[in-house]
Design a protein around this motif. Structure first.
Motif, PDB file in Angstrom:
ATOM      1  N   GLY A  99       2.373  46.626  72.075  1.00 45.25           N
ATOM      2  CA  GLY A  99       3.341  47.499  72.724  1.00 45.25           C
ATOM      3  C   GLY A  99       4.666  46.827  73.006  1.00 45.25           C
ATOM      4  N   ALA A 100       4.980  45.759  72.292  1.00 47.07           N
ATOM      5  CA  ALA A 100       6.208  44.999  72.554  1.00 47.07           C
ATOM      6  C   ALA A 100       7.069  44.940  71.305  1.00 47.07           C
ATOM      7  N   ASP A 101       8.326  44.626  71.500  1.00 47.48           N
ATOM      8  CA  ASP A 101       9.261  44.400  70.407  1.00 47.48           C
ATOM      9  C   ASP A 101       9.272  42.900  70.108  1.00 47.48           C
ATOM     10  N   LEU A 102       9.334  42.529  68.833  1.00 49.98           N
ATOM     11  CA  LEU A 102       9.279  41.110  68.464  1.00 49.98           C
ATOM     12  C   LEU A 102      10.413  40.318  69.109  1.00 49.98           C
ATOM     13  N   ALA A 103      11.609  40.905  69.166  1.00 53.09           N
ATOM     14  CA  ALA A 103      12.734  40.198  69.777  1.00 53.09           C
ATOM     15  C   ALA A 103      12.448  39.891  71.247  1.00 53.09           C
ATOM     16  N   ASP A 104      11.812  40.843  71.955  1.00 55.47           N
ATOM     17  CA  ASP A 104      11.469  40.601  73.354  1.00 55.47           C
ATOM     18  C   ASP A 104      10.387  39.539  73.487  1.00 55.47           C
ATOM     19  N   VAL A 105       9.462  39.509  72.536  1.00 54.86           N
ATOM     20  CA  VAL A 105       8.430  38.457  72.543  1.00 54.86           C
ATOM     21  C   VAL A 105       9.094  37.089  72.380  1.00 54.86           C
ATOM     22  N   LEU A 106      10.065  37.003  71.470  1.00 56.76           N
ATOM     23  CA  LEU A 106      10.779  35.735  71.277  1.00 56.76           C
ATOM     24  C   LEU A 106      11.581  35.371  72.527  1.00 56.76           C
ATOM     25  N   ARG A 107      12.213  36.362  73.151  1.00 54.57           N
ATOM     26  CA  ARG A 107      12.954  36.088  74.389  1.00 54.57           C
ATOM     27  C   ARG A 107      12.016  35.539  75.467  1.00 54.57           C
ATOM     28  N   TYR A 108      10.760  36.002  75.426  1.00 54.29           N
ATOM     29  CA  TYR A 108       9.774  35.568  76.414  1.00 54.29           C
ATOM     30  C   TYR A 108       9.386  34.097  76.215  1.00 54.29           C
ATOM     31  N   HIS A 109       9.751  33.535  75.062  1.00 58.05           N
ATOM     32  CA  HIS A 109       9.465  32.133  74.766  1.00 58.05           C
ATOM     33  C   HIS A 109      10.652  31.225  75.077  1.00 58.05           C
ATOM     34  N   VAL A 110      11.711  31.791  75.643  1.00 56.62           N
ATOM     35  CA  VAL A 110      12.886  30.996  76.034  1.00 56.62           C
ATOM     36  C   VAL A 110      12.930  30.941  77.561  1.00 56.62           C
ATOM     37  N   LEU A 111      12.622  29.793  78.130  1.00 58.69           N
ATOM     38  CA  LEU A 111      12.641  29.610  79.576  1.00 58.69           C
ATOM     39  C   LEU A 111      14.020  29.157  80.012  1.00 58.69           C
ATOM     40  N   LEU A 112      14.549  29.774  81.054  1.00 59.54           N
ATOM     41  CA  LEU A 112      15.908  29.457  81.513  1.00 59.54           C
ATOM     42  C   LEU A 112      15.896  28.281  82.480  1.00 59.54           C
ATOM     43  N   GLU A 113      15.178  27.252  82.077  1.00 61.68           N
ATOM     44  CA  GLU A 113      15.100  26.027  82.881  1.00 61.68           C
ATOM     45  C   GLU A 113      14.628  24.902  81.970  1.00 61.68           C
ATOM     46  N   TYR A 114      15.226  23.732  82.127  1.00 64.81           N
ATOM     47  CA  TYR A 114      14.846  22.577  81.309  1.00 64.81           C
ATOM     48  C   TYR A 114      13.594  21.940  81.908  1.00 64.81           C
ATOM     49  N   LEU A 115      12.512  21.927  81.143  1.00 69.78           N
ATOM     50  CA  LEU A 115      11.246  21.343  81.597  1.00 69.78           C
ATOM     51  C   LEU A 115      10.824  20.249  80.622  1.00 69.78           C
ATOM     52  N   SER A 116      10.819  19.027  81.080  1.00 66.83           N
ATOM     53  CA  SER A 116      10.359  17.909  80.271  1.00 66.83           C
ATOM     54  C   SER A 116       8.860  17.705  80.511  1.00 66.83           C
ATOM     55  N   PRO A 117       8.178  16.913  79.684  1.00 64.50           N
ATOM     56  CA  PRO A 117       6.769  16.613  79.951  1.00 64.50           C
ATOM     57  C   PRO A 117       6.549  16.033  81.347  1.00 64.50           C
ATOM     58  N   ALA A 118       7.499  15.222  81.816  1.00 61.05           N
ATOM     59  CA  ALA A 118       7.370  14.665  83.171  1.00 61.05           C
ATOM     60  C   ALA A 118       7.420  15.771  84.225  1.00 61.05           C
ATOM     61  N   ASP A 119       8.272  16.794  83.984  1.00 60.93           N
ATOM     62  CA  ASP A 119       8.336  17.928  84.919  1.00 60.93           C
ATOM     63  C   ASP A 119       7.012  18.686  84.939  1.00 60.93           C
ATOM     64  N   LEU A 120       6.391  18.841  83.779  1.00 59.56           N
ATOM     65  CA  LEU A 120       5.121  19.554  83.710  1.00 59.56           C
ATOM     66  C   LEU A 120       4.022  18.799  84.455  1.00 59.56           C
ATOM     67  N   ARG A 121       4.066  17.478  84.375  1.00 60.57           N
ATOM     68  CA  ARG A 121       3.046  16.691  85.073  1.00 60.57           C
ATOM     69  C   ARG A 121       3.218  16.738  86.582  1.00 60.57           C
ATOM     70  N   ARG A 122       4.413  17.119  87.037  1.00 60.09           N
ATOM     71  CA  ARG A 122       4.659  17.206  88.474  1.00 60.09           C
ATOM     72  C   ARG A 122       4.441  18.612  89.032  1.00 60.09           C
ATOM     73  N   LEU A 123       3.936  19.522  88.229  1.00 61.26           N
ATOM     74  CA  LEU A 123       3.744  20.895  88.686  1.00 61.26           C
ATOM     75  C   LEU A 123       2.760  20.946  89.855  1.00 61.26           C
ATOM     76  N   PRO A 124       3.026  21.794  90.847  1.00 61.12           N
ATOM     77  CA  PRO A 124       2.055  21.959  91.934  1.00 61.12           C
ATOM     78  C   PRO A 124       0.796  22.659  91.419  1.00 61.12           C
ATOM     79  N   ALA A 125      -0.250  22.585  92.189  1.00 57.25           N
ATOM     80  CA  ALA A 125      -1.526  23.175  91.771  1.00 57.25           C
ATOM     81  C   ALA A 125      -1.410  24.682  91.560  1.00 57.25           C
ATOM     82  N   SER A 126      -0.537  25.325  92.339  1.00 55.68           N
ATOM     83  CA  SER A 126      -0.358  26.775  92.219  1.00 55.68           C
ATOM     84  C   SER A 126       0.503  27.165  91.027  1.00 55.68           C
ATOM     85  N   GLY A 127       1.113  26.188  90.363  1.00 56.62           N
ATOM     86  CA  GLY A 127       1.971  26.475  89.234  1.00 56.62           C
ATOM     87  C   GLY A 127       3.408  26.757  89.652  1.00 56.62           C
ATOM     88  N   LYS A 128       4.210  27.142  88.691  1.00 61.24           N
ATOM     89  CA  LYS A 128       5.631  27.402  88.931  1.00 61.24           C
ATOM     90  C   LYS A 128       6.052  28.636  88.146  1.00 61.24           C
TER      91      LYS A 128
END
Length: 450
Positions: A99-128
């Motif tokens: 039920g989605a448009d491909l362009a919207d699916v691709l937009r959903y793969h672009v996060l408006l924040e820079y996340l490095s592997p180090a940032d991912l390892r610092r994620l809280p247990a509840s997530g972000k």
């Protein structure tokens, strides 16, 4: 005794050496100038991805969609790229079946924040909760244009899923980091396409026109967790000022969450302030320019005027914005807060969630409690006085408003995705002074008295 005159040939050699050293210093200064200026260099996303054949199909999908043009001029992004072997045979049919448009699916793969592997390892247990490019289309109800990024098992970096409570909501696992252009673009490989949940298929495909103005109150109400801020904006009438300022250099809004308001000490007296003083506090949460997260992360001058500054005197009601521990920190002189996520980012408006209510030191003061109790924020006498009046003299009208100090743009494109430590690099002017000192030491023996 008379001063000896050095031989002409020796002076010529020394002069040549001095010119060489100074030329070297000038070249070093010129080479460092672009880095010092912090000029924004647009990232060619498909150019970065072209170096990875395993992402060729995803790159082709991106290049053939309108999403690529929407990425132009943006910085501080994380791209969730799907390797060839993890893509469905027909991505368009897969999106349509959901039920989605491909362009919207691709937009959903672009996060408006820079996340490095180090940032991912610092994620809280509840997530972000991280806003995606899909949220900017206006077709995502509430915060369903965001993704929830949570830490995964030791063998994987993270799991990315829709915040929808439905058990059938889409999710993907982060396989690893592909490459990075520090603070501009981070590319992470995920094991499948993620489909946004619950967006309005009947909504217009036309993106909101900047000229029409962005309704900040509506954005906060739709994003959930900002009910108090949205109510205060609507009751104060300040939101109208924000929309008027959007048509100039744009605005950047720091929105406290409902938890931030709930965490205010009992003695803060914020809610008991008269309406005009509440309006000052609300203006204190806004910069009179559009700054994406990447610009805030690479700030040069940390002291920034706010909209409240424009209704007061220069140097008052300013925010101190720095990067600390991988996050953007905001210090008011009374409160230290951090940016927790991007709520909305579409030029000329950026809205960021902050962990605490920003209380100006001109209106509040910090007093330490006894024992192990936390410090208490108490309203000062200024809280009961009228707000500072704007100057009314003709020469102190609109032209006298203090323009916001410009922030630096994110660092320029650097090859290889490697982060370079520039903190220890000498400044160009320092190199020049070292050269002059060296020339002086070379000439000194020739000029001493005999």
């Amino acid at each position: 005794m008379r001063r000896q005159i050095p031989p002409v040939s020796r002076l010529a050699h020394l002069a040549a050496a001095a010119l060489t050293l100074l030329a070297t210093a000038a070249a070093a200064a010129a080479a460092a100038a672009p880095q010092q200026a912090g000029a924004a260099v647009p990232v060619n996303v498909t150019g970065v991805l072209s170096a990875f054949p395993d992402l060729a199909v995803f790159t082709r999908l991106l290049a053939s969609s309108p999403v690529l043009a929407e990425l132009a001029g943006r910085s501080s992004l994380t791209l969730l790229a799907v390797p060839n072997g993890n893509l469905p045979q027909s991505p368009s049919a897969f999106a349509a079946a959901s039920g989605a448009d491909l362009a919207d699916v691709l937009r959903y793969h672009v996060l408006l924040e820079y996340l490095s592997p180090a940032d991912l390892r610092r994620l809280p247990a509840s997530g972000k909760l991280v806003t995606t490019l899909f949220q900017t289309t206006g077709r995502a109800p509430a915060d369903l244009g965001a993704v929830n990024v949570t830490a995964a098992a030791p063998t994987r970096l993270a799991v990315v899923r829709s915040p929808s409570p439905s058990p059938a909501s889409s999710n993907a696992t982060v396989l690893g980091a592909v490459t990075a252009v520090p603070y501009n673009l981070s590319v992470l490989a995920v094991d499948g396409l993620i489909v946004p949940s619950g967006f309005d298929l009947a909504a217009s495909e036309t993106r909101p026109s900047p000229a029409a103005g962005v309704n900040i109150t509506r954005i906060l109400a739709d994003a959930r967790a900002f009910n108090v801020a949205a109510s205060m904006l609507e009751a104060s009438g300040v939101a109208g000022e924000f929309e008027a300022d959007e048509r100039g250099a744009g605005i950047t809004v720091f929105a406290p969450t409902d938890d931030a308001f709930a965490g205010l000490p009992a003695g803060d007296r914020l809610q008991s302030l008269p309406a005009d003083r509440k309006a000052v506090v609300l203006r204190f949460h806004v910069l009179h320019s559009y700054y994406p997260l990447g610009s805030l992360e690479s700030i040069v001058n940390p002291v920034q005027p706010t909209l409240a500054t424009e209704f007061s005197n220069a140097g008052r009601f300013t925010l101190n914005i720095t990067r600390a521990n991988g996050s953007v920190a905001i210090d008011t002189g009374v409160v230290q807060a951090t940016i927790t996520r991007t709520v909305f980012d579409q030029n000329p408006v950026a809205v960021f969630a902050v962990s605490k209510v920003l209380l100006p030191k001109e209106m509040f003061t910090r007093t330490e409690g006894g024992g192990d109790s936390s410090s208490v924020i108490a309203a000062t006498a200024a809280a009961s006085s009228p707000p500072p009046a704007a100057a009314t003299a003709p020469e102190a009208s609109e032209s006298a408003r203090t323009p916001p100090t410009k922030l630096s743009s994110p660092p320029a494109l650097r090859g290889g995705g490697q982060e370079y430590d520039t903190a220890s690099a000498p400044a160009p002017w320092a190199t020049g002074w070292w050269c002059i000192a060296l020339v002086y030491l070379l000439l000194l023996p020739q000029l001493r008295l005999v």
